[in-house]
Design a protein around this motif. Structure first.
Motif, PDB file in Angstrom:
ATOM      1  N   GLN A 159       0.970  -1.112  -0.048  1.00 56.64           N
ATOM      2  CA  GLN A 159       0.084   0.015   0.063  1.00 56.64           C
ATOM      3  C   GLN A 159       0.955   1.104   0.273  1.00 56.64           C
ATOM      4  O   GLN A 159       1.011   1.910   1.013  1.00 56.64           O
ATOM      5  N   VAL A 160       1.541   1.467  -1.226  1.00 56.31           N
ATOM      6  CA  VAL A 160       2.275   2.711  -1.382  1.00 56.31           C
ATOM      7  C   VAL A 160       1.866   3.331  -2.434  1.00 56.31           C
ATOM      8  O   VAL A 160       1.444   2.697  -3.580  1.00 56.31           O
ATOM      9  N   GLY A 161       1.817   4.546  -2.705  1.00 57.88           N
ATOM     10  CA  GLY A 161       1.703   5.378  -4.179  1.00 57.88           C
ATOM     11  C   GLY A 161       3.015   5.001  -5.040  1.00 57.88           C
ATOM     12  O   GLY A 161       4.038   4.599  -4.697  1.00 57.88           O
ATOM     13  N   VAL A 162       2.885   5.160  -6.263  1.00 60.43           N
ATOM     14  CA  VAL A 162       3.558   4.805  -7.287  1.00 60.43           C
ATOM     15  C   VAL A 162       3.968   5.999  -8.194  1.00 60.43           C
ATOM     16  O   VAL A 162       3.000   6.777  -8.648  1.00 60.43           O
ATOM     17  N   MET A 163       5.160   5.891  -8.998  1.00 61.40           N
ATOM     18  CA  MET A 163       5.314   6.800  -9.986  1.00 61.40           C
ATOM     19  C   MET A 163       4.463   6.343 -11.466  1.00 61.40           C
ATOM     20  O   MET A 163       4.435   5.303 -11.708  1.00 61.40           O
ATOM     21  N   CYS A 209       3.373  11.737 -12.130  1.00 62.75           N
ATOM     22  CA  CYS A 209       2.495  12.121 -10.923  1.00 62.75           C
ATOM     23  C   CYS A 209       2.687  10.918 -10.060  1.00 62.75           C
ATOM     24  O   CYS A 209       3.539   9.858 -10.553  1.00 62.75           O
ATOM     25  N   ILE A 210       1.874  10.921  -8.926  1.00 59.54           N
ATOM     26  CA  ILE A 210       1.767   9.807  -7.930  1.00 59.54           C
ATOM     27  C   ILE A 210       0.358   9.049  -8.082  1.00 59.54           C
ATOM     28  O   ILE A 210      -0.338  10.101  -7.978  1.00 59.54           O
ATOM     29  N   LEU A 211       0.262   7.971  -8.376  1.00 56.60           N
ATOM     30  CA  LEU A 211      -0.870   7.294  -8.261  1.00 56.60           C
ATOM     31  C   LEU A 211      -0.995   6.672  -6.915  1.00 56.60           C
ATOM     32  O   LEU A 211      -0.145   5.787  -6.439  1.00 56.60           O
ATOM     33  N   GLU A 212      -1.858   7.133  -6.130  1.00 59.36           N
ATOM     34  CA  GLU A 212      -2.203   6.762  -4.706  1.00 59.36           C
ATOM     35  C   GLU A 212      -2.771   5.119  -4.669  1.00 59.36           C
ATOM     36  O   GLU A 212      -3.605   4.922  -5.685  1.00 59.36           O
TER      37      GLU A 212
END
Length: 416
Positions: A217-221, A229-232
């Protein structure tokens, strides 16, 4: 790029040269409390239980000290101090923990850093709104306020005079390294990361670790409409997070965001700040409110209002030259978010990671470890080594103390 690439040593030298030229400062995001850790105080003051009992703040301060020394030695023309190599350290607190944090540093003599190079500033707060977009009263004469999120760093560095200081008093500063307090393995002003961003002429950079599994459960590039952007994690469905790149066999969305960022001062001043007004998100929360019928503050049982907040990565789409730099999780990411005893991201897991890395550094430098098979915690002081250097070779520490280390070992200055 990644820290394992063939160019990593040249990136390190570029970054170290920028530090020696006093072109780099760090900003620590330290507004959080240690509540989830069962600690009543600023999270940065928390000790994860190392043999030295050093807090998260102390570990970072000592790494900065050591890095200043390494940069001064590499340049051969400067020394550490007010007239030599300095990495200014700016610490963003919250209104709740600003005073305890500043007093903690004062009590501990800034952990060896020059007091004049450590500055505290508070993130902003914004009024809470009800579902009709009206400001909620917390008491009869007081508005309900909430911190504006870690994206509040941008307006805070302007309103608190930090940006002005960088453009006047510290005019040599060109690059800003920003990171969160809750990573026990963070490398402040990491020369390799800085060097990569500088070499690629990046205006903004993000240090990442590869996800341990598709559902971590981490955001990704990612890219959206051609912009970084970061995808949550909460915004992406299972099918998407499980996608694999057919060419590499790795996750398509695997570059995990760890809140570790690079910015140029120019990017912050000319691109980010003029565009901050459109950066706020709405978070539906339970917000205590003043109830005139009982003439008291009441805590609701369900969400009754909206907190406005921004995230530090909200500015990524503004970047035209984004750099992404991958590092090994075991060397640079030991999050401290959950209580003792939790299976992940806890003081226990962070302590174990620091110990494992200390043993790895020692063995790589030629040490022989005794009793290594027993559960124990080993530690190498940041004042001894920033990232594993200075241990092996003719002038290394092991040549002075011997290459046989009995676990659990603790390597400090001038003693085992």
């Amino acid at each position: 790029s990644s820290s394992s690439s063939s160019s990593s040593s040249s990136f390190y030298n570029i970054g170290l040269d920028a530090i020696a030229s006093n072109e780099v400062c760090v900003v620590i995001l330290a507004g959080g409390q240690g509540t989830r850790l069962g600690y009543d105080g600023p999270k940065g003051m928390y000790s994860i239980g190392l043999p030295s009992n050093k807090s998260l703040f102390q570990l970072i301060a000592e790494r900065i000290q050591k890095l200043q020394q390494l940069a001064a030695a590499a340049s051969k023309t400067t020394f550490v101090g007010s007239d030599g190599v300095v990495i200014p350290c700016y610490i963003m607190t919250s209104p709740m923990n600003d005073r305890p944090t500043a007093e903690y540093f004062e009590r501990n003599n800034y952990f060896g850093l020059d007091k004049s190079n450590v500055k505290f500033f508070t993130q902003g707060v914004l009024p809470c709104l009800d579902t009709n977009d009206k400001i909620i009263l917390q008491s009869k004469f007081e508005c309900a306020m909430a911190p504006d999120g870690n994206g509040g760093i941008y307006t805070a560095i302007q309103s608190c005079g930090i940006l002005n200081e960088l453009q006047t008093v510290r005019r040599t500063i060109q690059y800003v390294h920003v990171f969160s307090i809750d990573n026990a393995l963070v490398r402040p002003a990491d020369p390799s990361f800085l060097g990569y961003c500088i070499a690629t002429n990046a205006d903004c950079g993000n240090k990442v670790v590869w996800k341990s599994n598709a559902h971590e459960q981490v955001g990704v590039m990612a890219q959206r409409n051609g912009r970084p952007c970061i995808l949550e994690y909460s915004d992406v469905d299972s099918a998407t997070v499980e996608q694999v790149d057919p060419l590499t066999g790795k996750l398509l969305y695997g570059a995990g965001n760890i809140c570790n960022h690079f910015f140029t001062v120019d990017f912050l001043q000319t691109v980010v700040l003029p565009n901050m007004n459109a950066m706020y998100h709405m978070a539906h929360k339970k917000i205590p409110f003043y109830d005139s019928e009982v003439d008291d503050t009441v805590t609701p049982l369900s969400n009754n209002g909206i907190k406005l907040e921004s995230f530090i990565f909200d500015v990524f789409p503004l970047s035209t030259r984004m750099a992404v730099y991958e590092v090994p999780r075991g060397e640079e990411f030991a999050p401290v978010k959950n209580a003792i005893g939790s299976p992940t991201d806890s003081p226990d897991t962070a302590r174990h990671m620091i110990s494992t890395l200390a043993k790895h550094w020692a063995v790589r430098a030629g040490a022989v470890l005794l009793h290594n098979d027993e559960p124990n915690i080993c530690e190498i002081s940041p004042l001894v080594s920033y990232a594993g250097e200075g241990l092996g070779g003719e002038d290394g520490l092991l040549s002075k103390i011997g290459k046989v280390l009995v676990c659990p070992f603790q390597l400090q200055l001038d003693k085992k």
